[in-house]
Write a protein that holds these residues in place. Structure first.
Motif, PDB file in Angstrom:
ATOM      1  N   VAL A 173       0.837  -1.199   0.000  1.00 37.06           N
ATOM      2  CA  VAL A 173       0.000   0.000   0.000  1.00 37.06           C
ATOM      3  C   VAL A 173       0.875   1.253   0.000  1.00 37.06           C
ATOM      4  O   VAL A 173       0.607   2.215  -0.732  1.00 37.06           O
ATOM      5  CB  VAL A 173      -0.947  -0.006   1.214  1.00 37.06           C
ATOM      6  CG1 VAL A 173      -1.606   1.370   1.397  1.00 37.06           C
ATOM      7  CG2 VAL A 173      -2.015  -1.069   1.048  1.00 37.06           C
ATOM      8  N   VAL A 174       1.919   1.262   0.816  1.00 39.19           N
ATOM      9  CA  VAL A 174       2.803   2.432   0.873  1.00 39.19           C
ATOM     10  C   VAL A 174       3.485   2.649  -0.472  1.00 39.19           C
ATOM     11  O   VAL A 174       3.566   3.783  -0.973  1.00 39.19           O
ATOM     12  CB  VAL A 174       3.827   2.273   2.007  1.00 39.19           C
ATOM     13  CG1 VAL A 174       4.895   3.360   1.932  1.00 39.19           C
ATOM     14  CG2 VAL A 174       3.126   2.317   3.361  1.00 39.19           C
ATOM     15  N   LEU A 175       3.972   1.574  -1.085  1.00 36.15           N
ATOM     16  CA  LEU A 175       4.598   1.712  -2.395  1.00 36.15           C
ATOM     17  C   LEU A 175       3.590   2.219  -3.429  1.00 36.15           C
ATOM     18  O   LEU A 175       3.906   3.060  -4.271  1.00 36.15           O
ATOM     19  CB  LEU A 175       5.175   0.372  -2.852  1.00 36.15           C
ATOM     20  CG  LEU A 175       6.462  -0.096  -2.171  1.00 36.15           C
ATOM     21  CD1 LEU A 175       6.806  -1.503  -2.613  1.00 36.15           C
ATOM     22  CD2 LEU A 175       7.616   0.859  -2.487  1.00 36.15           C
ATOM     23  N   GLN A 176       2.375   1.700  -3.372  1.00 36.24           N
ATOM     24  CA  GLN A 176       1.355   2.075  -4.345  1.00 36.24           C
ATOM     25  C   GLN A 176       0.988   3.552  -4.233  1.00 36.24           C
ATOM     26  O   GLN A 176       0.747   4.228  -5.246  1.00 36.24           O
ATOM     27  CB  GLN A 176       0.105   1.209  -4.145  1.00 36.24           C
ATOM     28  CG  GLN A 176      -1.012   1.451  -5.146  1.00 36.24           C
ATOM     29  CD  GLN A 176      -0.707   0.881  -6.515  1.00 36.24           C
ATOM     30  OE1 GLN A 176       0.134   0.005  -6.656  1.00 36.24           O
ATOM     31  NE2 GLN A 176      -1.408   1.383  -7.527  1.00 36.24           N
ATOM     32  N   THR A 177       0.951   4.066  -3.016  1.00 37.86           N
ATOM     33  CA  THR A 177       0.490   5.437  -2.811  1.00 37.86           C
ATOM     34  C   THR A 177       1.622   6.463  -2.819  1.00 37.86           C
ATOM     35  O   THR A 177       1.376   7.638  -3.113  1.00 37.86           O
ATOM     36  CB  THR A 177      -0.274   5.559  -1.484  1.00 37.86           C
ATOM     37  OG1 THR A 177       0.558   5.101  -0.409  1.00 37.86           O
ATOM     38  CG2 THR A 177      -1.547   4.753  -1.510  1.00 37.86           C
ATOM     39  N   ALA A 178       2.848   6.052  -2.507  1.00 36.99           N
ATOM     40  CA  ALA A 178       3.936   7.018  -2.333  1.00 36.99           C
ATOM     41  C   ALA A 178       5.014   6.939  -3.400  1.00 36.99           C
ATOM     42  O   ALA A 178       5.950   7.747  -3.383  1.00 36.99           O
ATOM     43  CB  ALA A 178       4.572   6.837  -0.953  1.00 36.99           C
ATOM     44  N   THR A 179       4.935   5.965  -4.310  1.00 35.68           N
ATOM     45  CA  THR A 179       5.866   5.905  -5.432  1.00 35.68           C
ATOM     46  C   THR A 179       5.043   5.767  -6.713  1.00 35.68           C
ATOM     47  O   THR A 179       3.826   5.564  -6.666  1.00 35.68           O
ATOM     48  CB  THR A 179       6.848   4.721  -5.310  1.00 35.68           C
ATOM     49  OG1 THR A 179       6.119   3.476  -5.401  1.00 35.68           O
ATOM     50  CG2 THR A 179       7.604   4.760  -3.988  1.00 35.68           C
ATOM     51  N   ALA A 180       5.735   5.864  -7.842  1.00 37.36           N
ATOM     52  CA  ALA A 180       5.054   5.810  -9.135  1.00 37.36           C
ATOM     53  C   ALA A 180       5.580   4.640  -9.951  1.00 37.36           C
ATOM     54  O   ALA A 180       6.713   4.177  -9.742  1.00 37.36           O
ATOM     55  CB  ALA A 180       5.275   7.117  -9.902  1.00 37.36           C
ATOM     56  N   PRO A 181       4.770   4.116 -10.881  1.00 33.46           N
ATOM     57  CA  PRO A 181       5.269   3.069 -11.773  1.00 33.46           C
ATOM     58  C   PRO A 181       6.580   3.515 -12.439  1.00 33.46           C
ATOM     59  O   PRO A 181       6.704   4.658 -12.887  1.00 33.46           O
ATOM     60  CB  PRO A 181       4.147   2.914 -12.797  1.00 33.46           C
ATOM     61  CG  PRO A 181       2.913   3.317 -12.048  1.00 33.46           C
ATOM     62  CD  PRO A 181       3.355   4.440 -11.156  1.00 33.46           C
ATOM     63  N   GLY A 182       7.532   2.597 -12.446  1.00 34.78           N
ATOM     64  CA  GLY A 182       8.848   2.902 -12.990  1.00 34.78           C
ATOM     65  C   GLY A 182       9.857   3.344 -11.959  1.00 34.78           C
ATOM     66  O   GLY A 182      11.062   3.381 -12.252  1.00 34.78           O
ATOM     67  N   ASP A 183       9.395   3.700 -10.744  1.00 37.02           N
ATOM     68  CA  ASP A 183      10.338   4.108  -9.695  1.00 37.02           C
ATOM     69  C   ASP A 183      11.130   2.900  -9.194  1.00 37.02           C
ATOM     70  O   ASP A 183      10.535   1.921  -8.709  1.00 37.02           O
ATOM     71  CB  ASP A 183       9.595   4.723  -8.504  1.00 37.02           C
ATOM     72  CG  ASP A 183       9.127   6.136  -8.760  1.00 37.02           C
ATOM     73  OD1 ASP A 183       9.540   6.711  -9.781  1.00 37.02           O
ATOM     74  OD2 ASP A 183       8.360   6.666  -7.931  1.00 37.02           O
TER      75      ASP A 183
END
Length: 425
Positions: free
Chosen positions: A134-144
């Protein structure tokens, strides 16, 4: 028993790994717990409904998924029974969804580690993996790009692949002495700079190697995170399963500036055998992550349940005497594994500093990239497959030693027999 096993009878009887004990009431309690765990026979274990035993044929001994074979702590069972006895399983009285887990988690971190995360910065998730995703989904972007120590827990790697967050591997390499596993902090810094890495998933204590990163190692990671403005997601679910003299240091406790870029995830699931209760506590120290989550509908990712919260609070407030006895028993088991396998040709088994998982280097046995598959066939023992933790898992297998000691001896006997045959082929 084969001649290989007989030659290690001193290790397999468990006496060589016994811990020194001081007499007293707590010692008698520990001895009673030892007897209770030793008495868990195969018939009782195979009757358990959980995945660990139900996913294996009756002639296979399971040592794979990270569940303990031991009963739930008595204070947890008492709290669950009391909750059920009320006859009320309706909506709980949690204003704004803030469960008692938040305050209890904060108090526990303060008592055990001298770090008190503000309860209003804590929120609940179903489990650690969900919180990380959830944290990755909300705080980073695809390709990060996202860095993580490897070998690594498969669901974390699978989540990165599904969300299109390219992995930046931080390789843990085996050593012949000391802690058994180390990483090159300078290389990590260069890789972060070269890839444009945006986040670090820090699994500490580490699964599968059992490393507990030192304060110096964590400080080196923190320096890189500050230099490159990395979000750090600290998975500390195995923290309560750390063996002295190793000491767990919460990453966010290093400095307030470190806490302000860190999301710390913990749960009672591993240390208190509560994975099915589906509760994790997540301290969100990063203001931008708090803002990102606040912009998401509050129930989009689900909510924790009454009984899971009840079990977690009971474990973290009343379960530490039980946990101390479990740690003593597990310490005997980890010594048993390491001493039994020490010197066996083709096997390297470092003693983990935490967890109840032993990361076995079987590359010297010439069993191919997935020795667990051959050992299932030839030893009728189910270990976790090394390639599931790739990169860095080929030729390895993970052994869960959170089992009654008589059962663990049988597992080790089967492994010794099968590896002895492999060595003669």
């Amino acid at each position: 028993m084969s001649t290989t096993t007989t030659g290690r009878a001193g290790a397999l009887d468990g006496r060589s790994g016994a811990l020194d004990r001081q007499p007293g009431a707590l010692d008698r309690q520990f001895d009673a717990l030892d007897r209770e765990f030793d008495a868990l026979d195969l018939a009782r274990l195979r009757a358990r409904p959980g995945a660990k035993w139900q996913c294996t044929p009756p002639d296979v001994l399971p040592a794979w998924v990270a569940d303990m074979d031991f009963p739930v702590p008595p204070p947890v069972l008492a709290a669950l029974r009391a909750a059920l006895d009320t006859g009320d399983l309706g909506y709980p009285d949690w204003p704004d969804g803030a469960t008692p887990v938040r305050e209890v988690f904060s108090e526990r971190m303060a008592a055990r580690h001298g770090w008190r995360p503000p309860p209003h910065e804590v929120r609940e998730f179903a489990n650690v993996t969900q919180a990380v995703q959830v944290v990755l989904q909300t705080a980073t972007a695809p390709g990060d790009p996202v860095a993580i120590h490897v070998p690594a827990f498969r669901p974390l790697l699978a989540g990165l692949a599904t969300m299109n967050r390219p992995m930046v591997p931080i390789a843990l390499t085996g050593t012949g002495t000391g802690t058994g596993w180390e990483f090159d902090a300078d290389r990590f810094a260069r890789d972060v700079a070269a890839t444009g890495c945006r986040a670090l998933i820090l699994v500490n204590p580490h699964n599968p190697t059992g490393r507990v990163f030192t304060r110096a190692e964590l400080s080196a990671l923190a320096a890189v995170a500050e230099r490159h403005d990395l979000l750090v997601i600290a998975d500390e679910v195995h923290a309560d399963l750390t063996y002295a003299p190793a000491a767990h240091v919460p990453f966010a406790s290093l400095h307030p500036d470190v806490a302000a870029r860190t999301v710390t995830v913990a749960s009672a699931s591993k240390a208190f055998n509560l994975a099915g209760m589906r509760v994790a506590a997540c301290h969100i120290g990063s203001p931008r992550v708090r803002e990102a989550l606040a912009a998401v509908p509050p129930e989009l990712y689900g909510a924790v349940g009454l009984l899971g919260v009840t079990a977690t609070v009971a474990a973290w407030t009343s379960g530490d005497d039980w946990l101390a006895g479990v740690l003593r028993y597990l310490d005997g088991n980890r010594r048993l594994v390491a001493e039994t396998l020490a010197g066996v040709p083709g096997i390297v088994a470092h003693r983990p500093e935490a967890t109840y998982l032993s990361w076995l280097d079987l590359t010297g046995l010439d069993m191919g990239p997935d020795p667990a598959a051959r050992l299932l066939t030839e030893a009728r023992v189910l270990l976790s497959s090394g390639p599931d933790f790739n990169p860095g898992g080929d030729g390895f297998a993970r052994l869960n030693f959170a089992a009654p000691r008589p059962v663990l001896r049988r597992i080790l006997e089967r492994l010794l027999d099968a590896t002895a045959r492999a060595g003669r082929c």
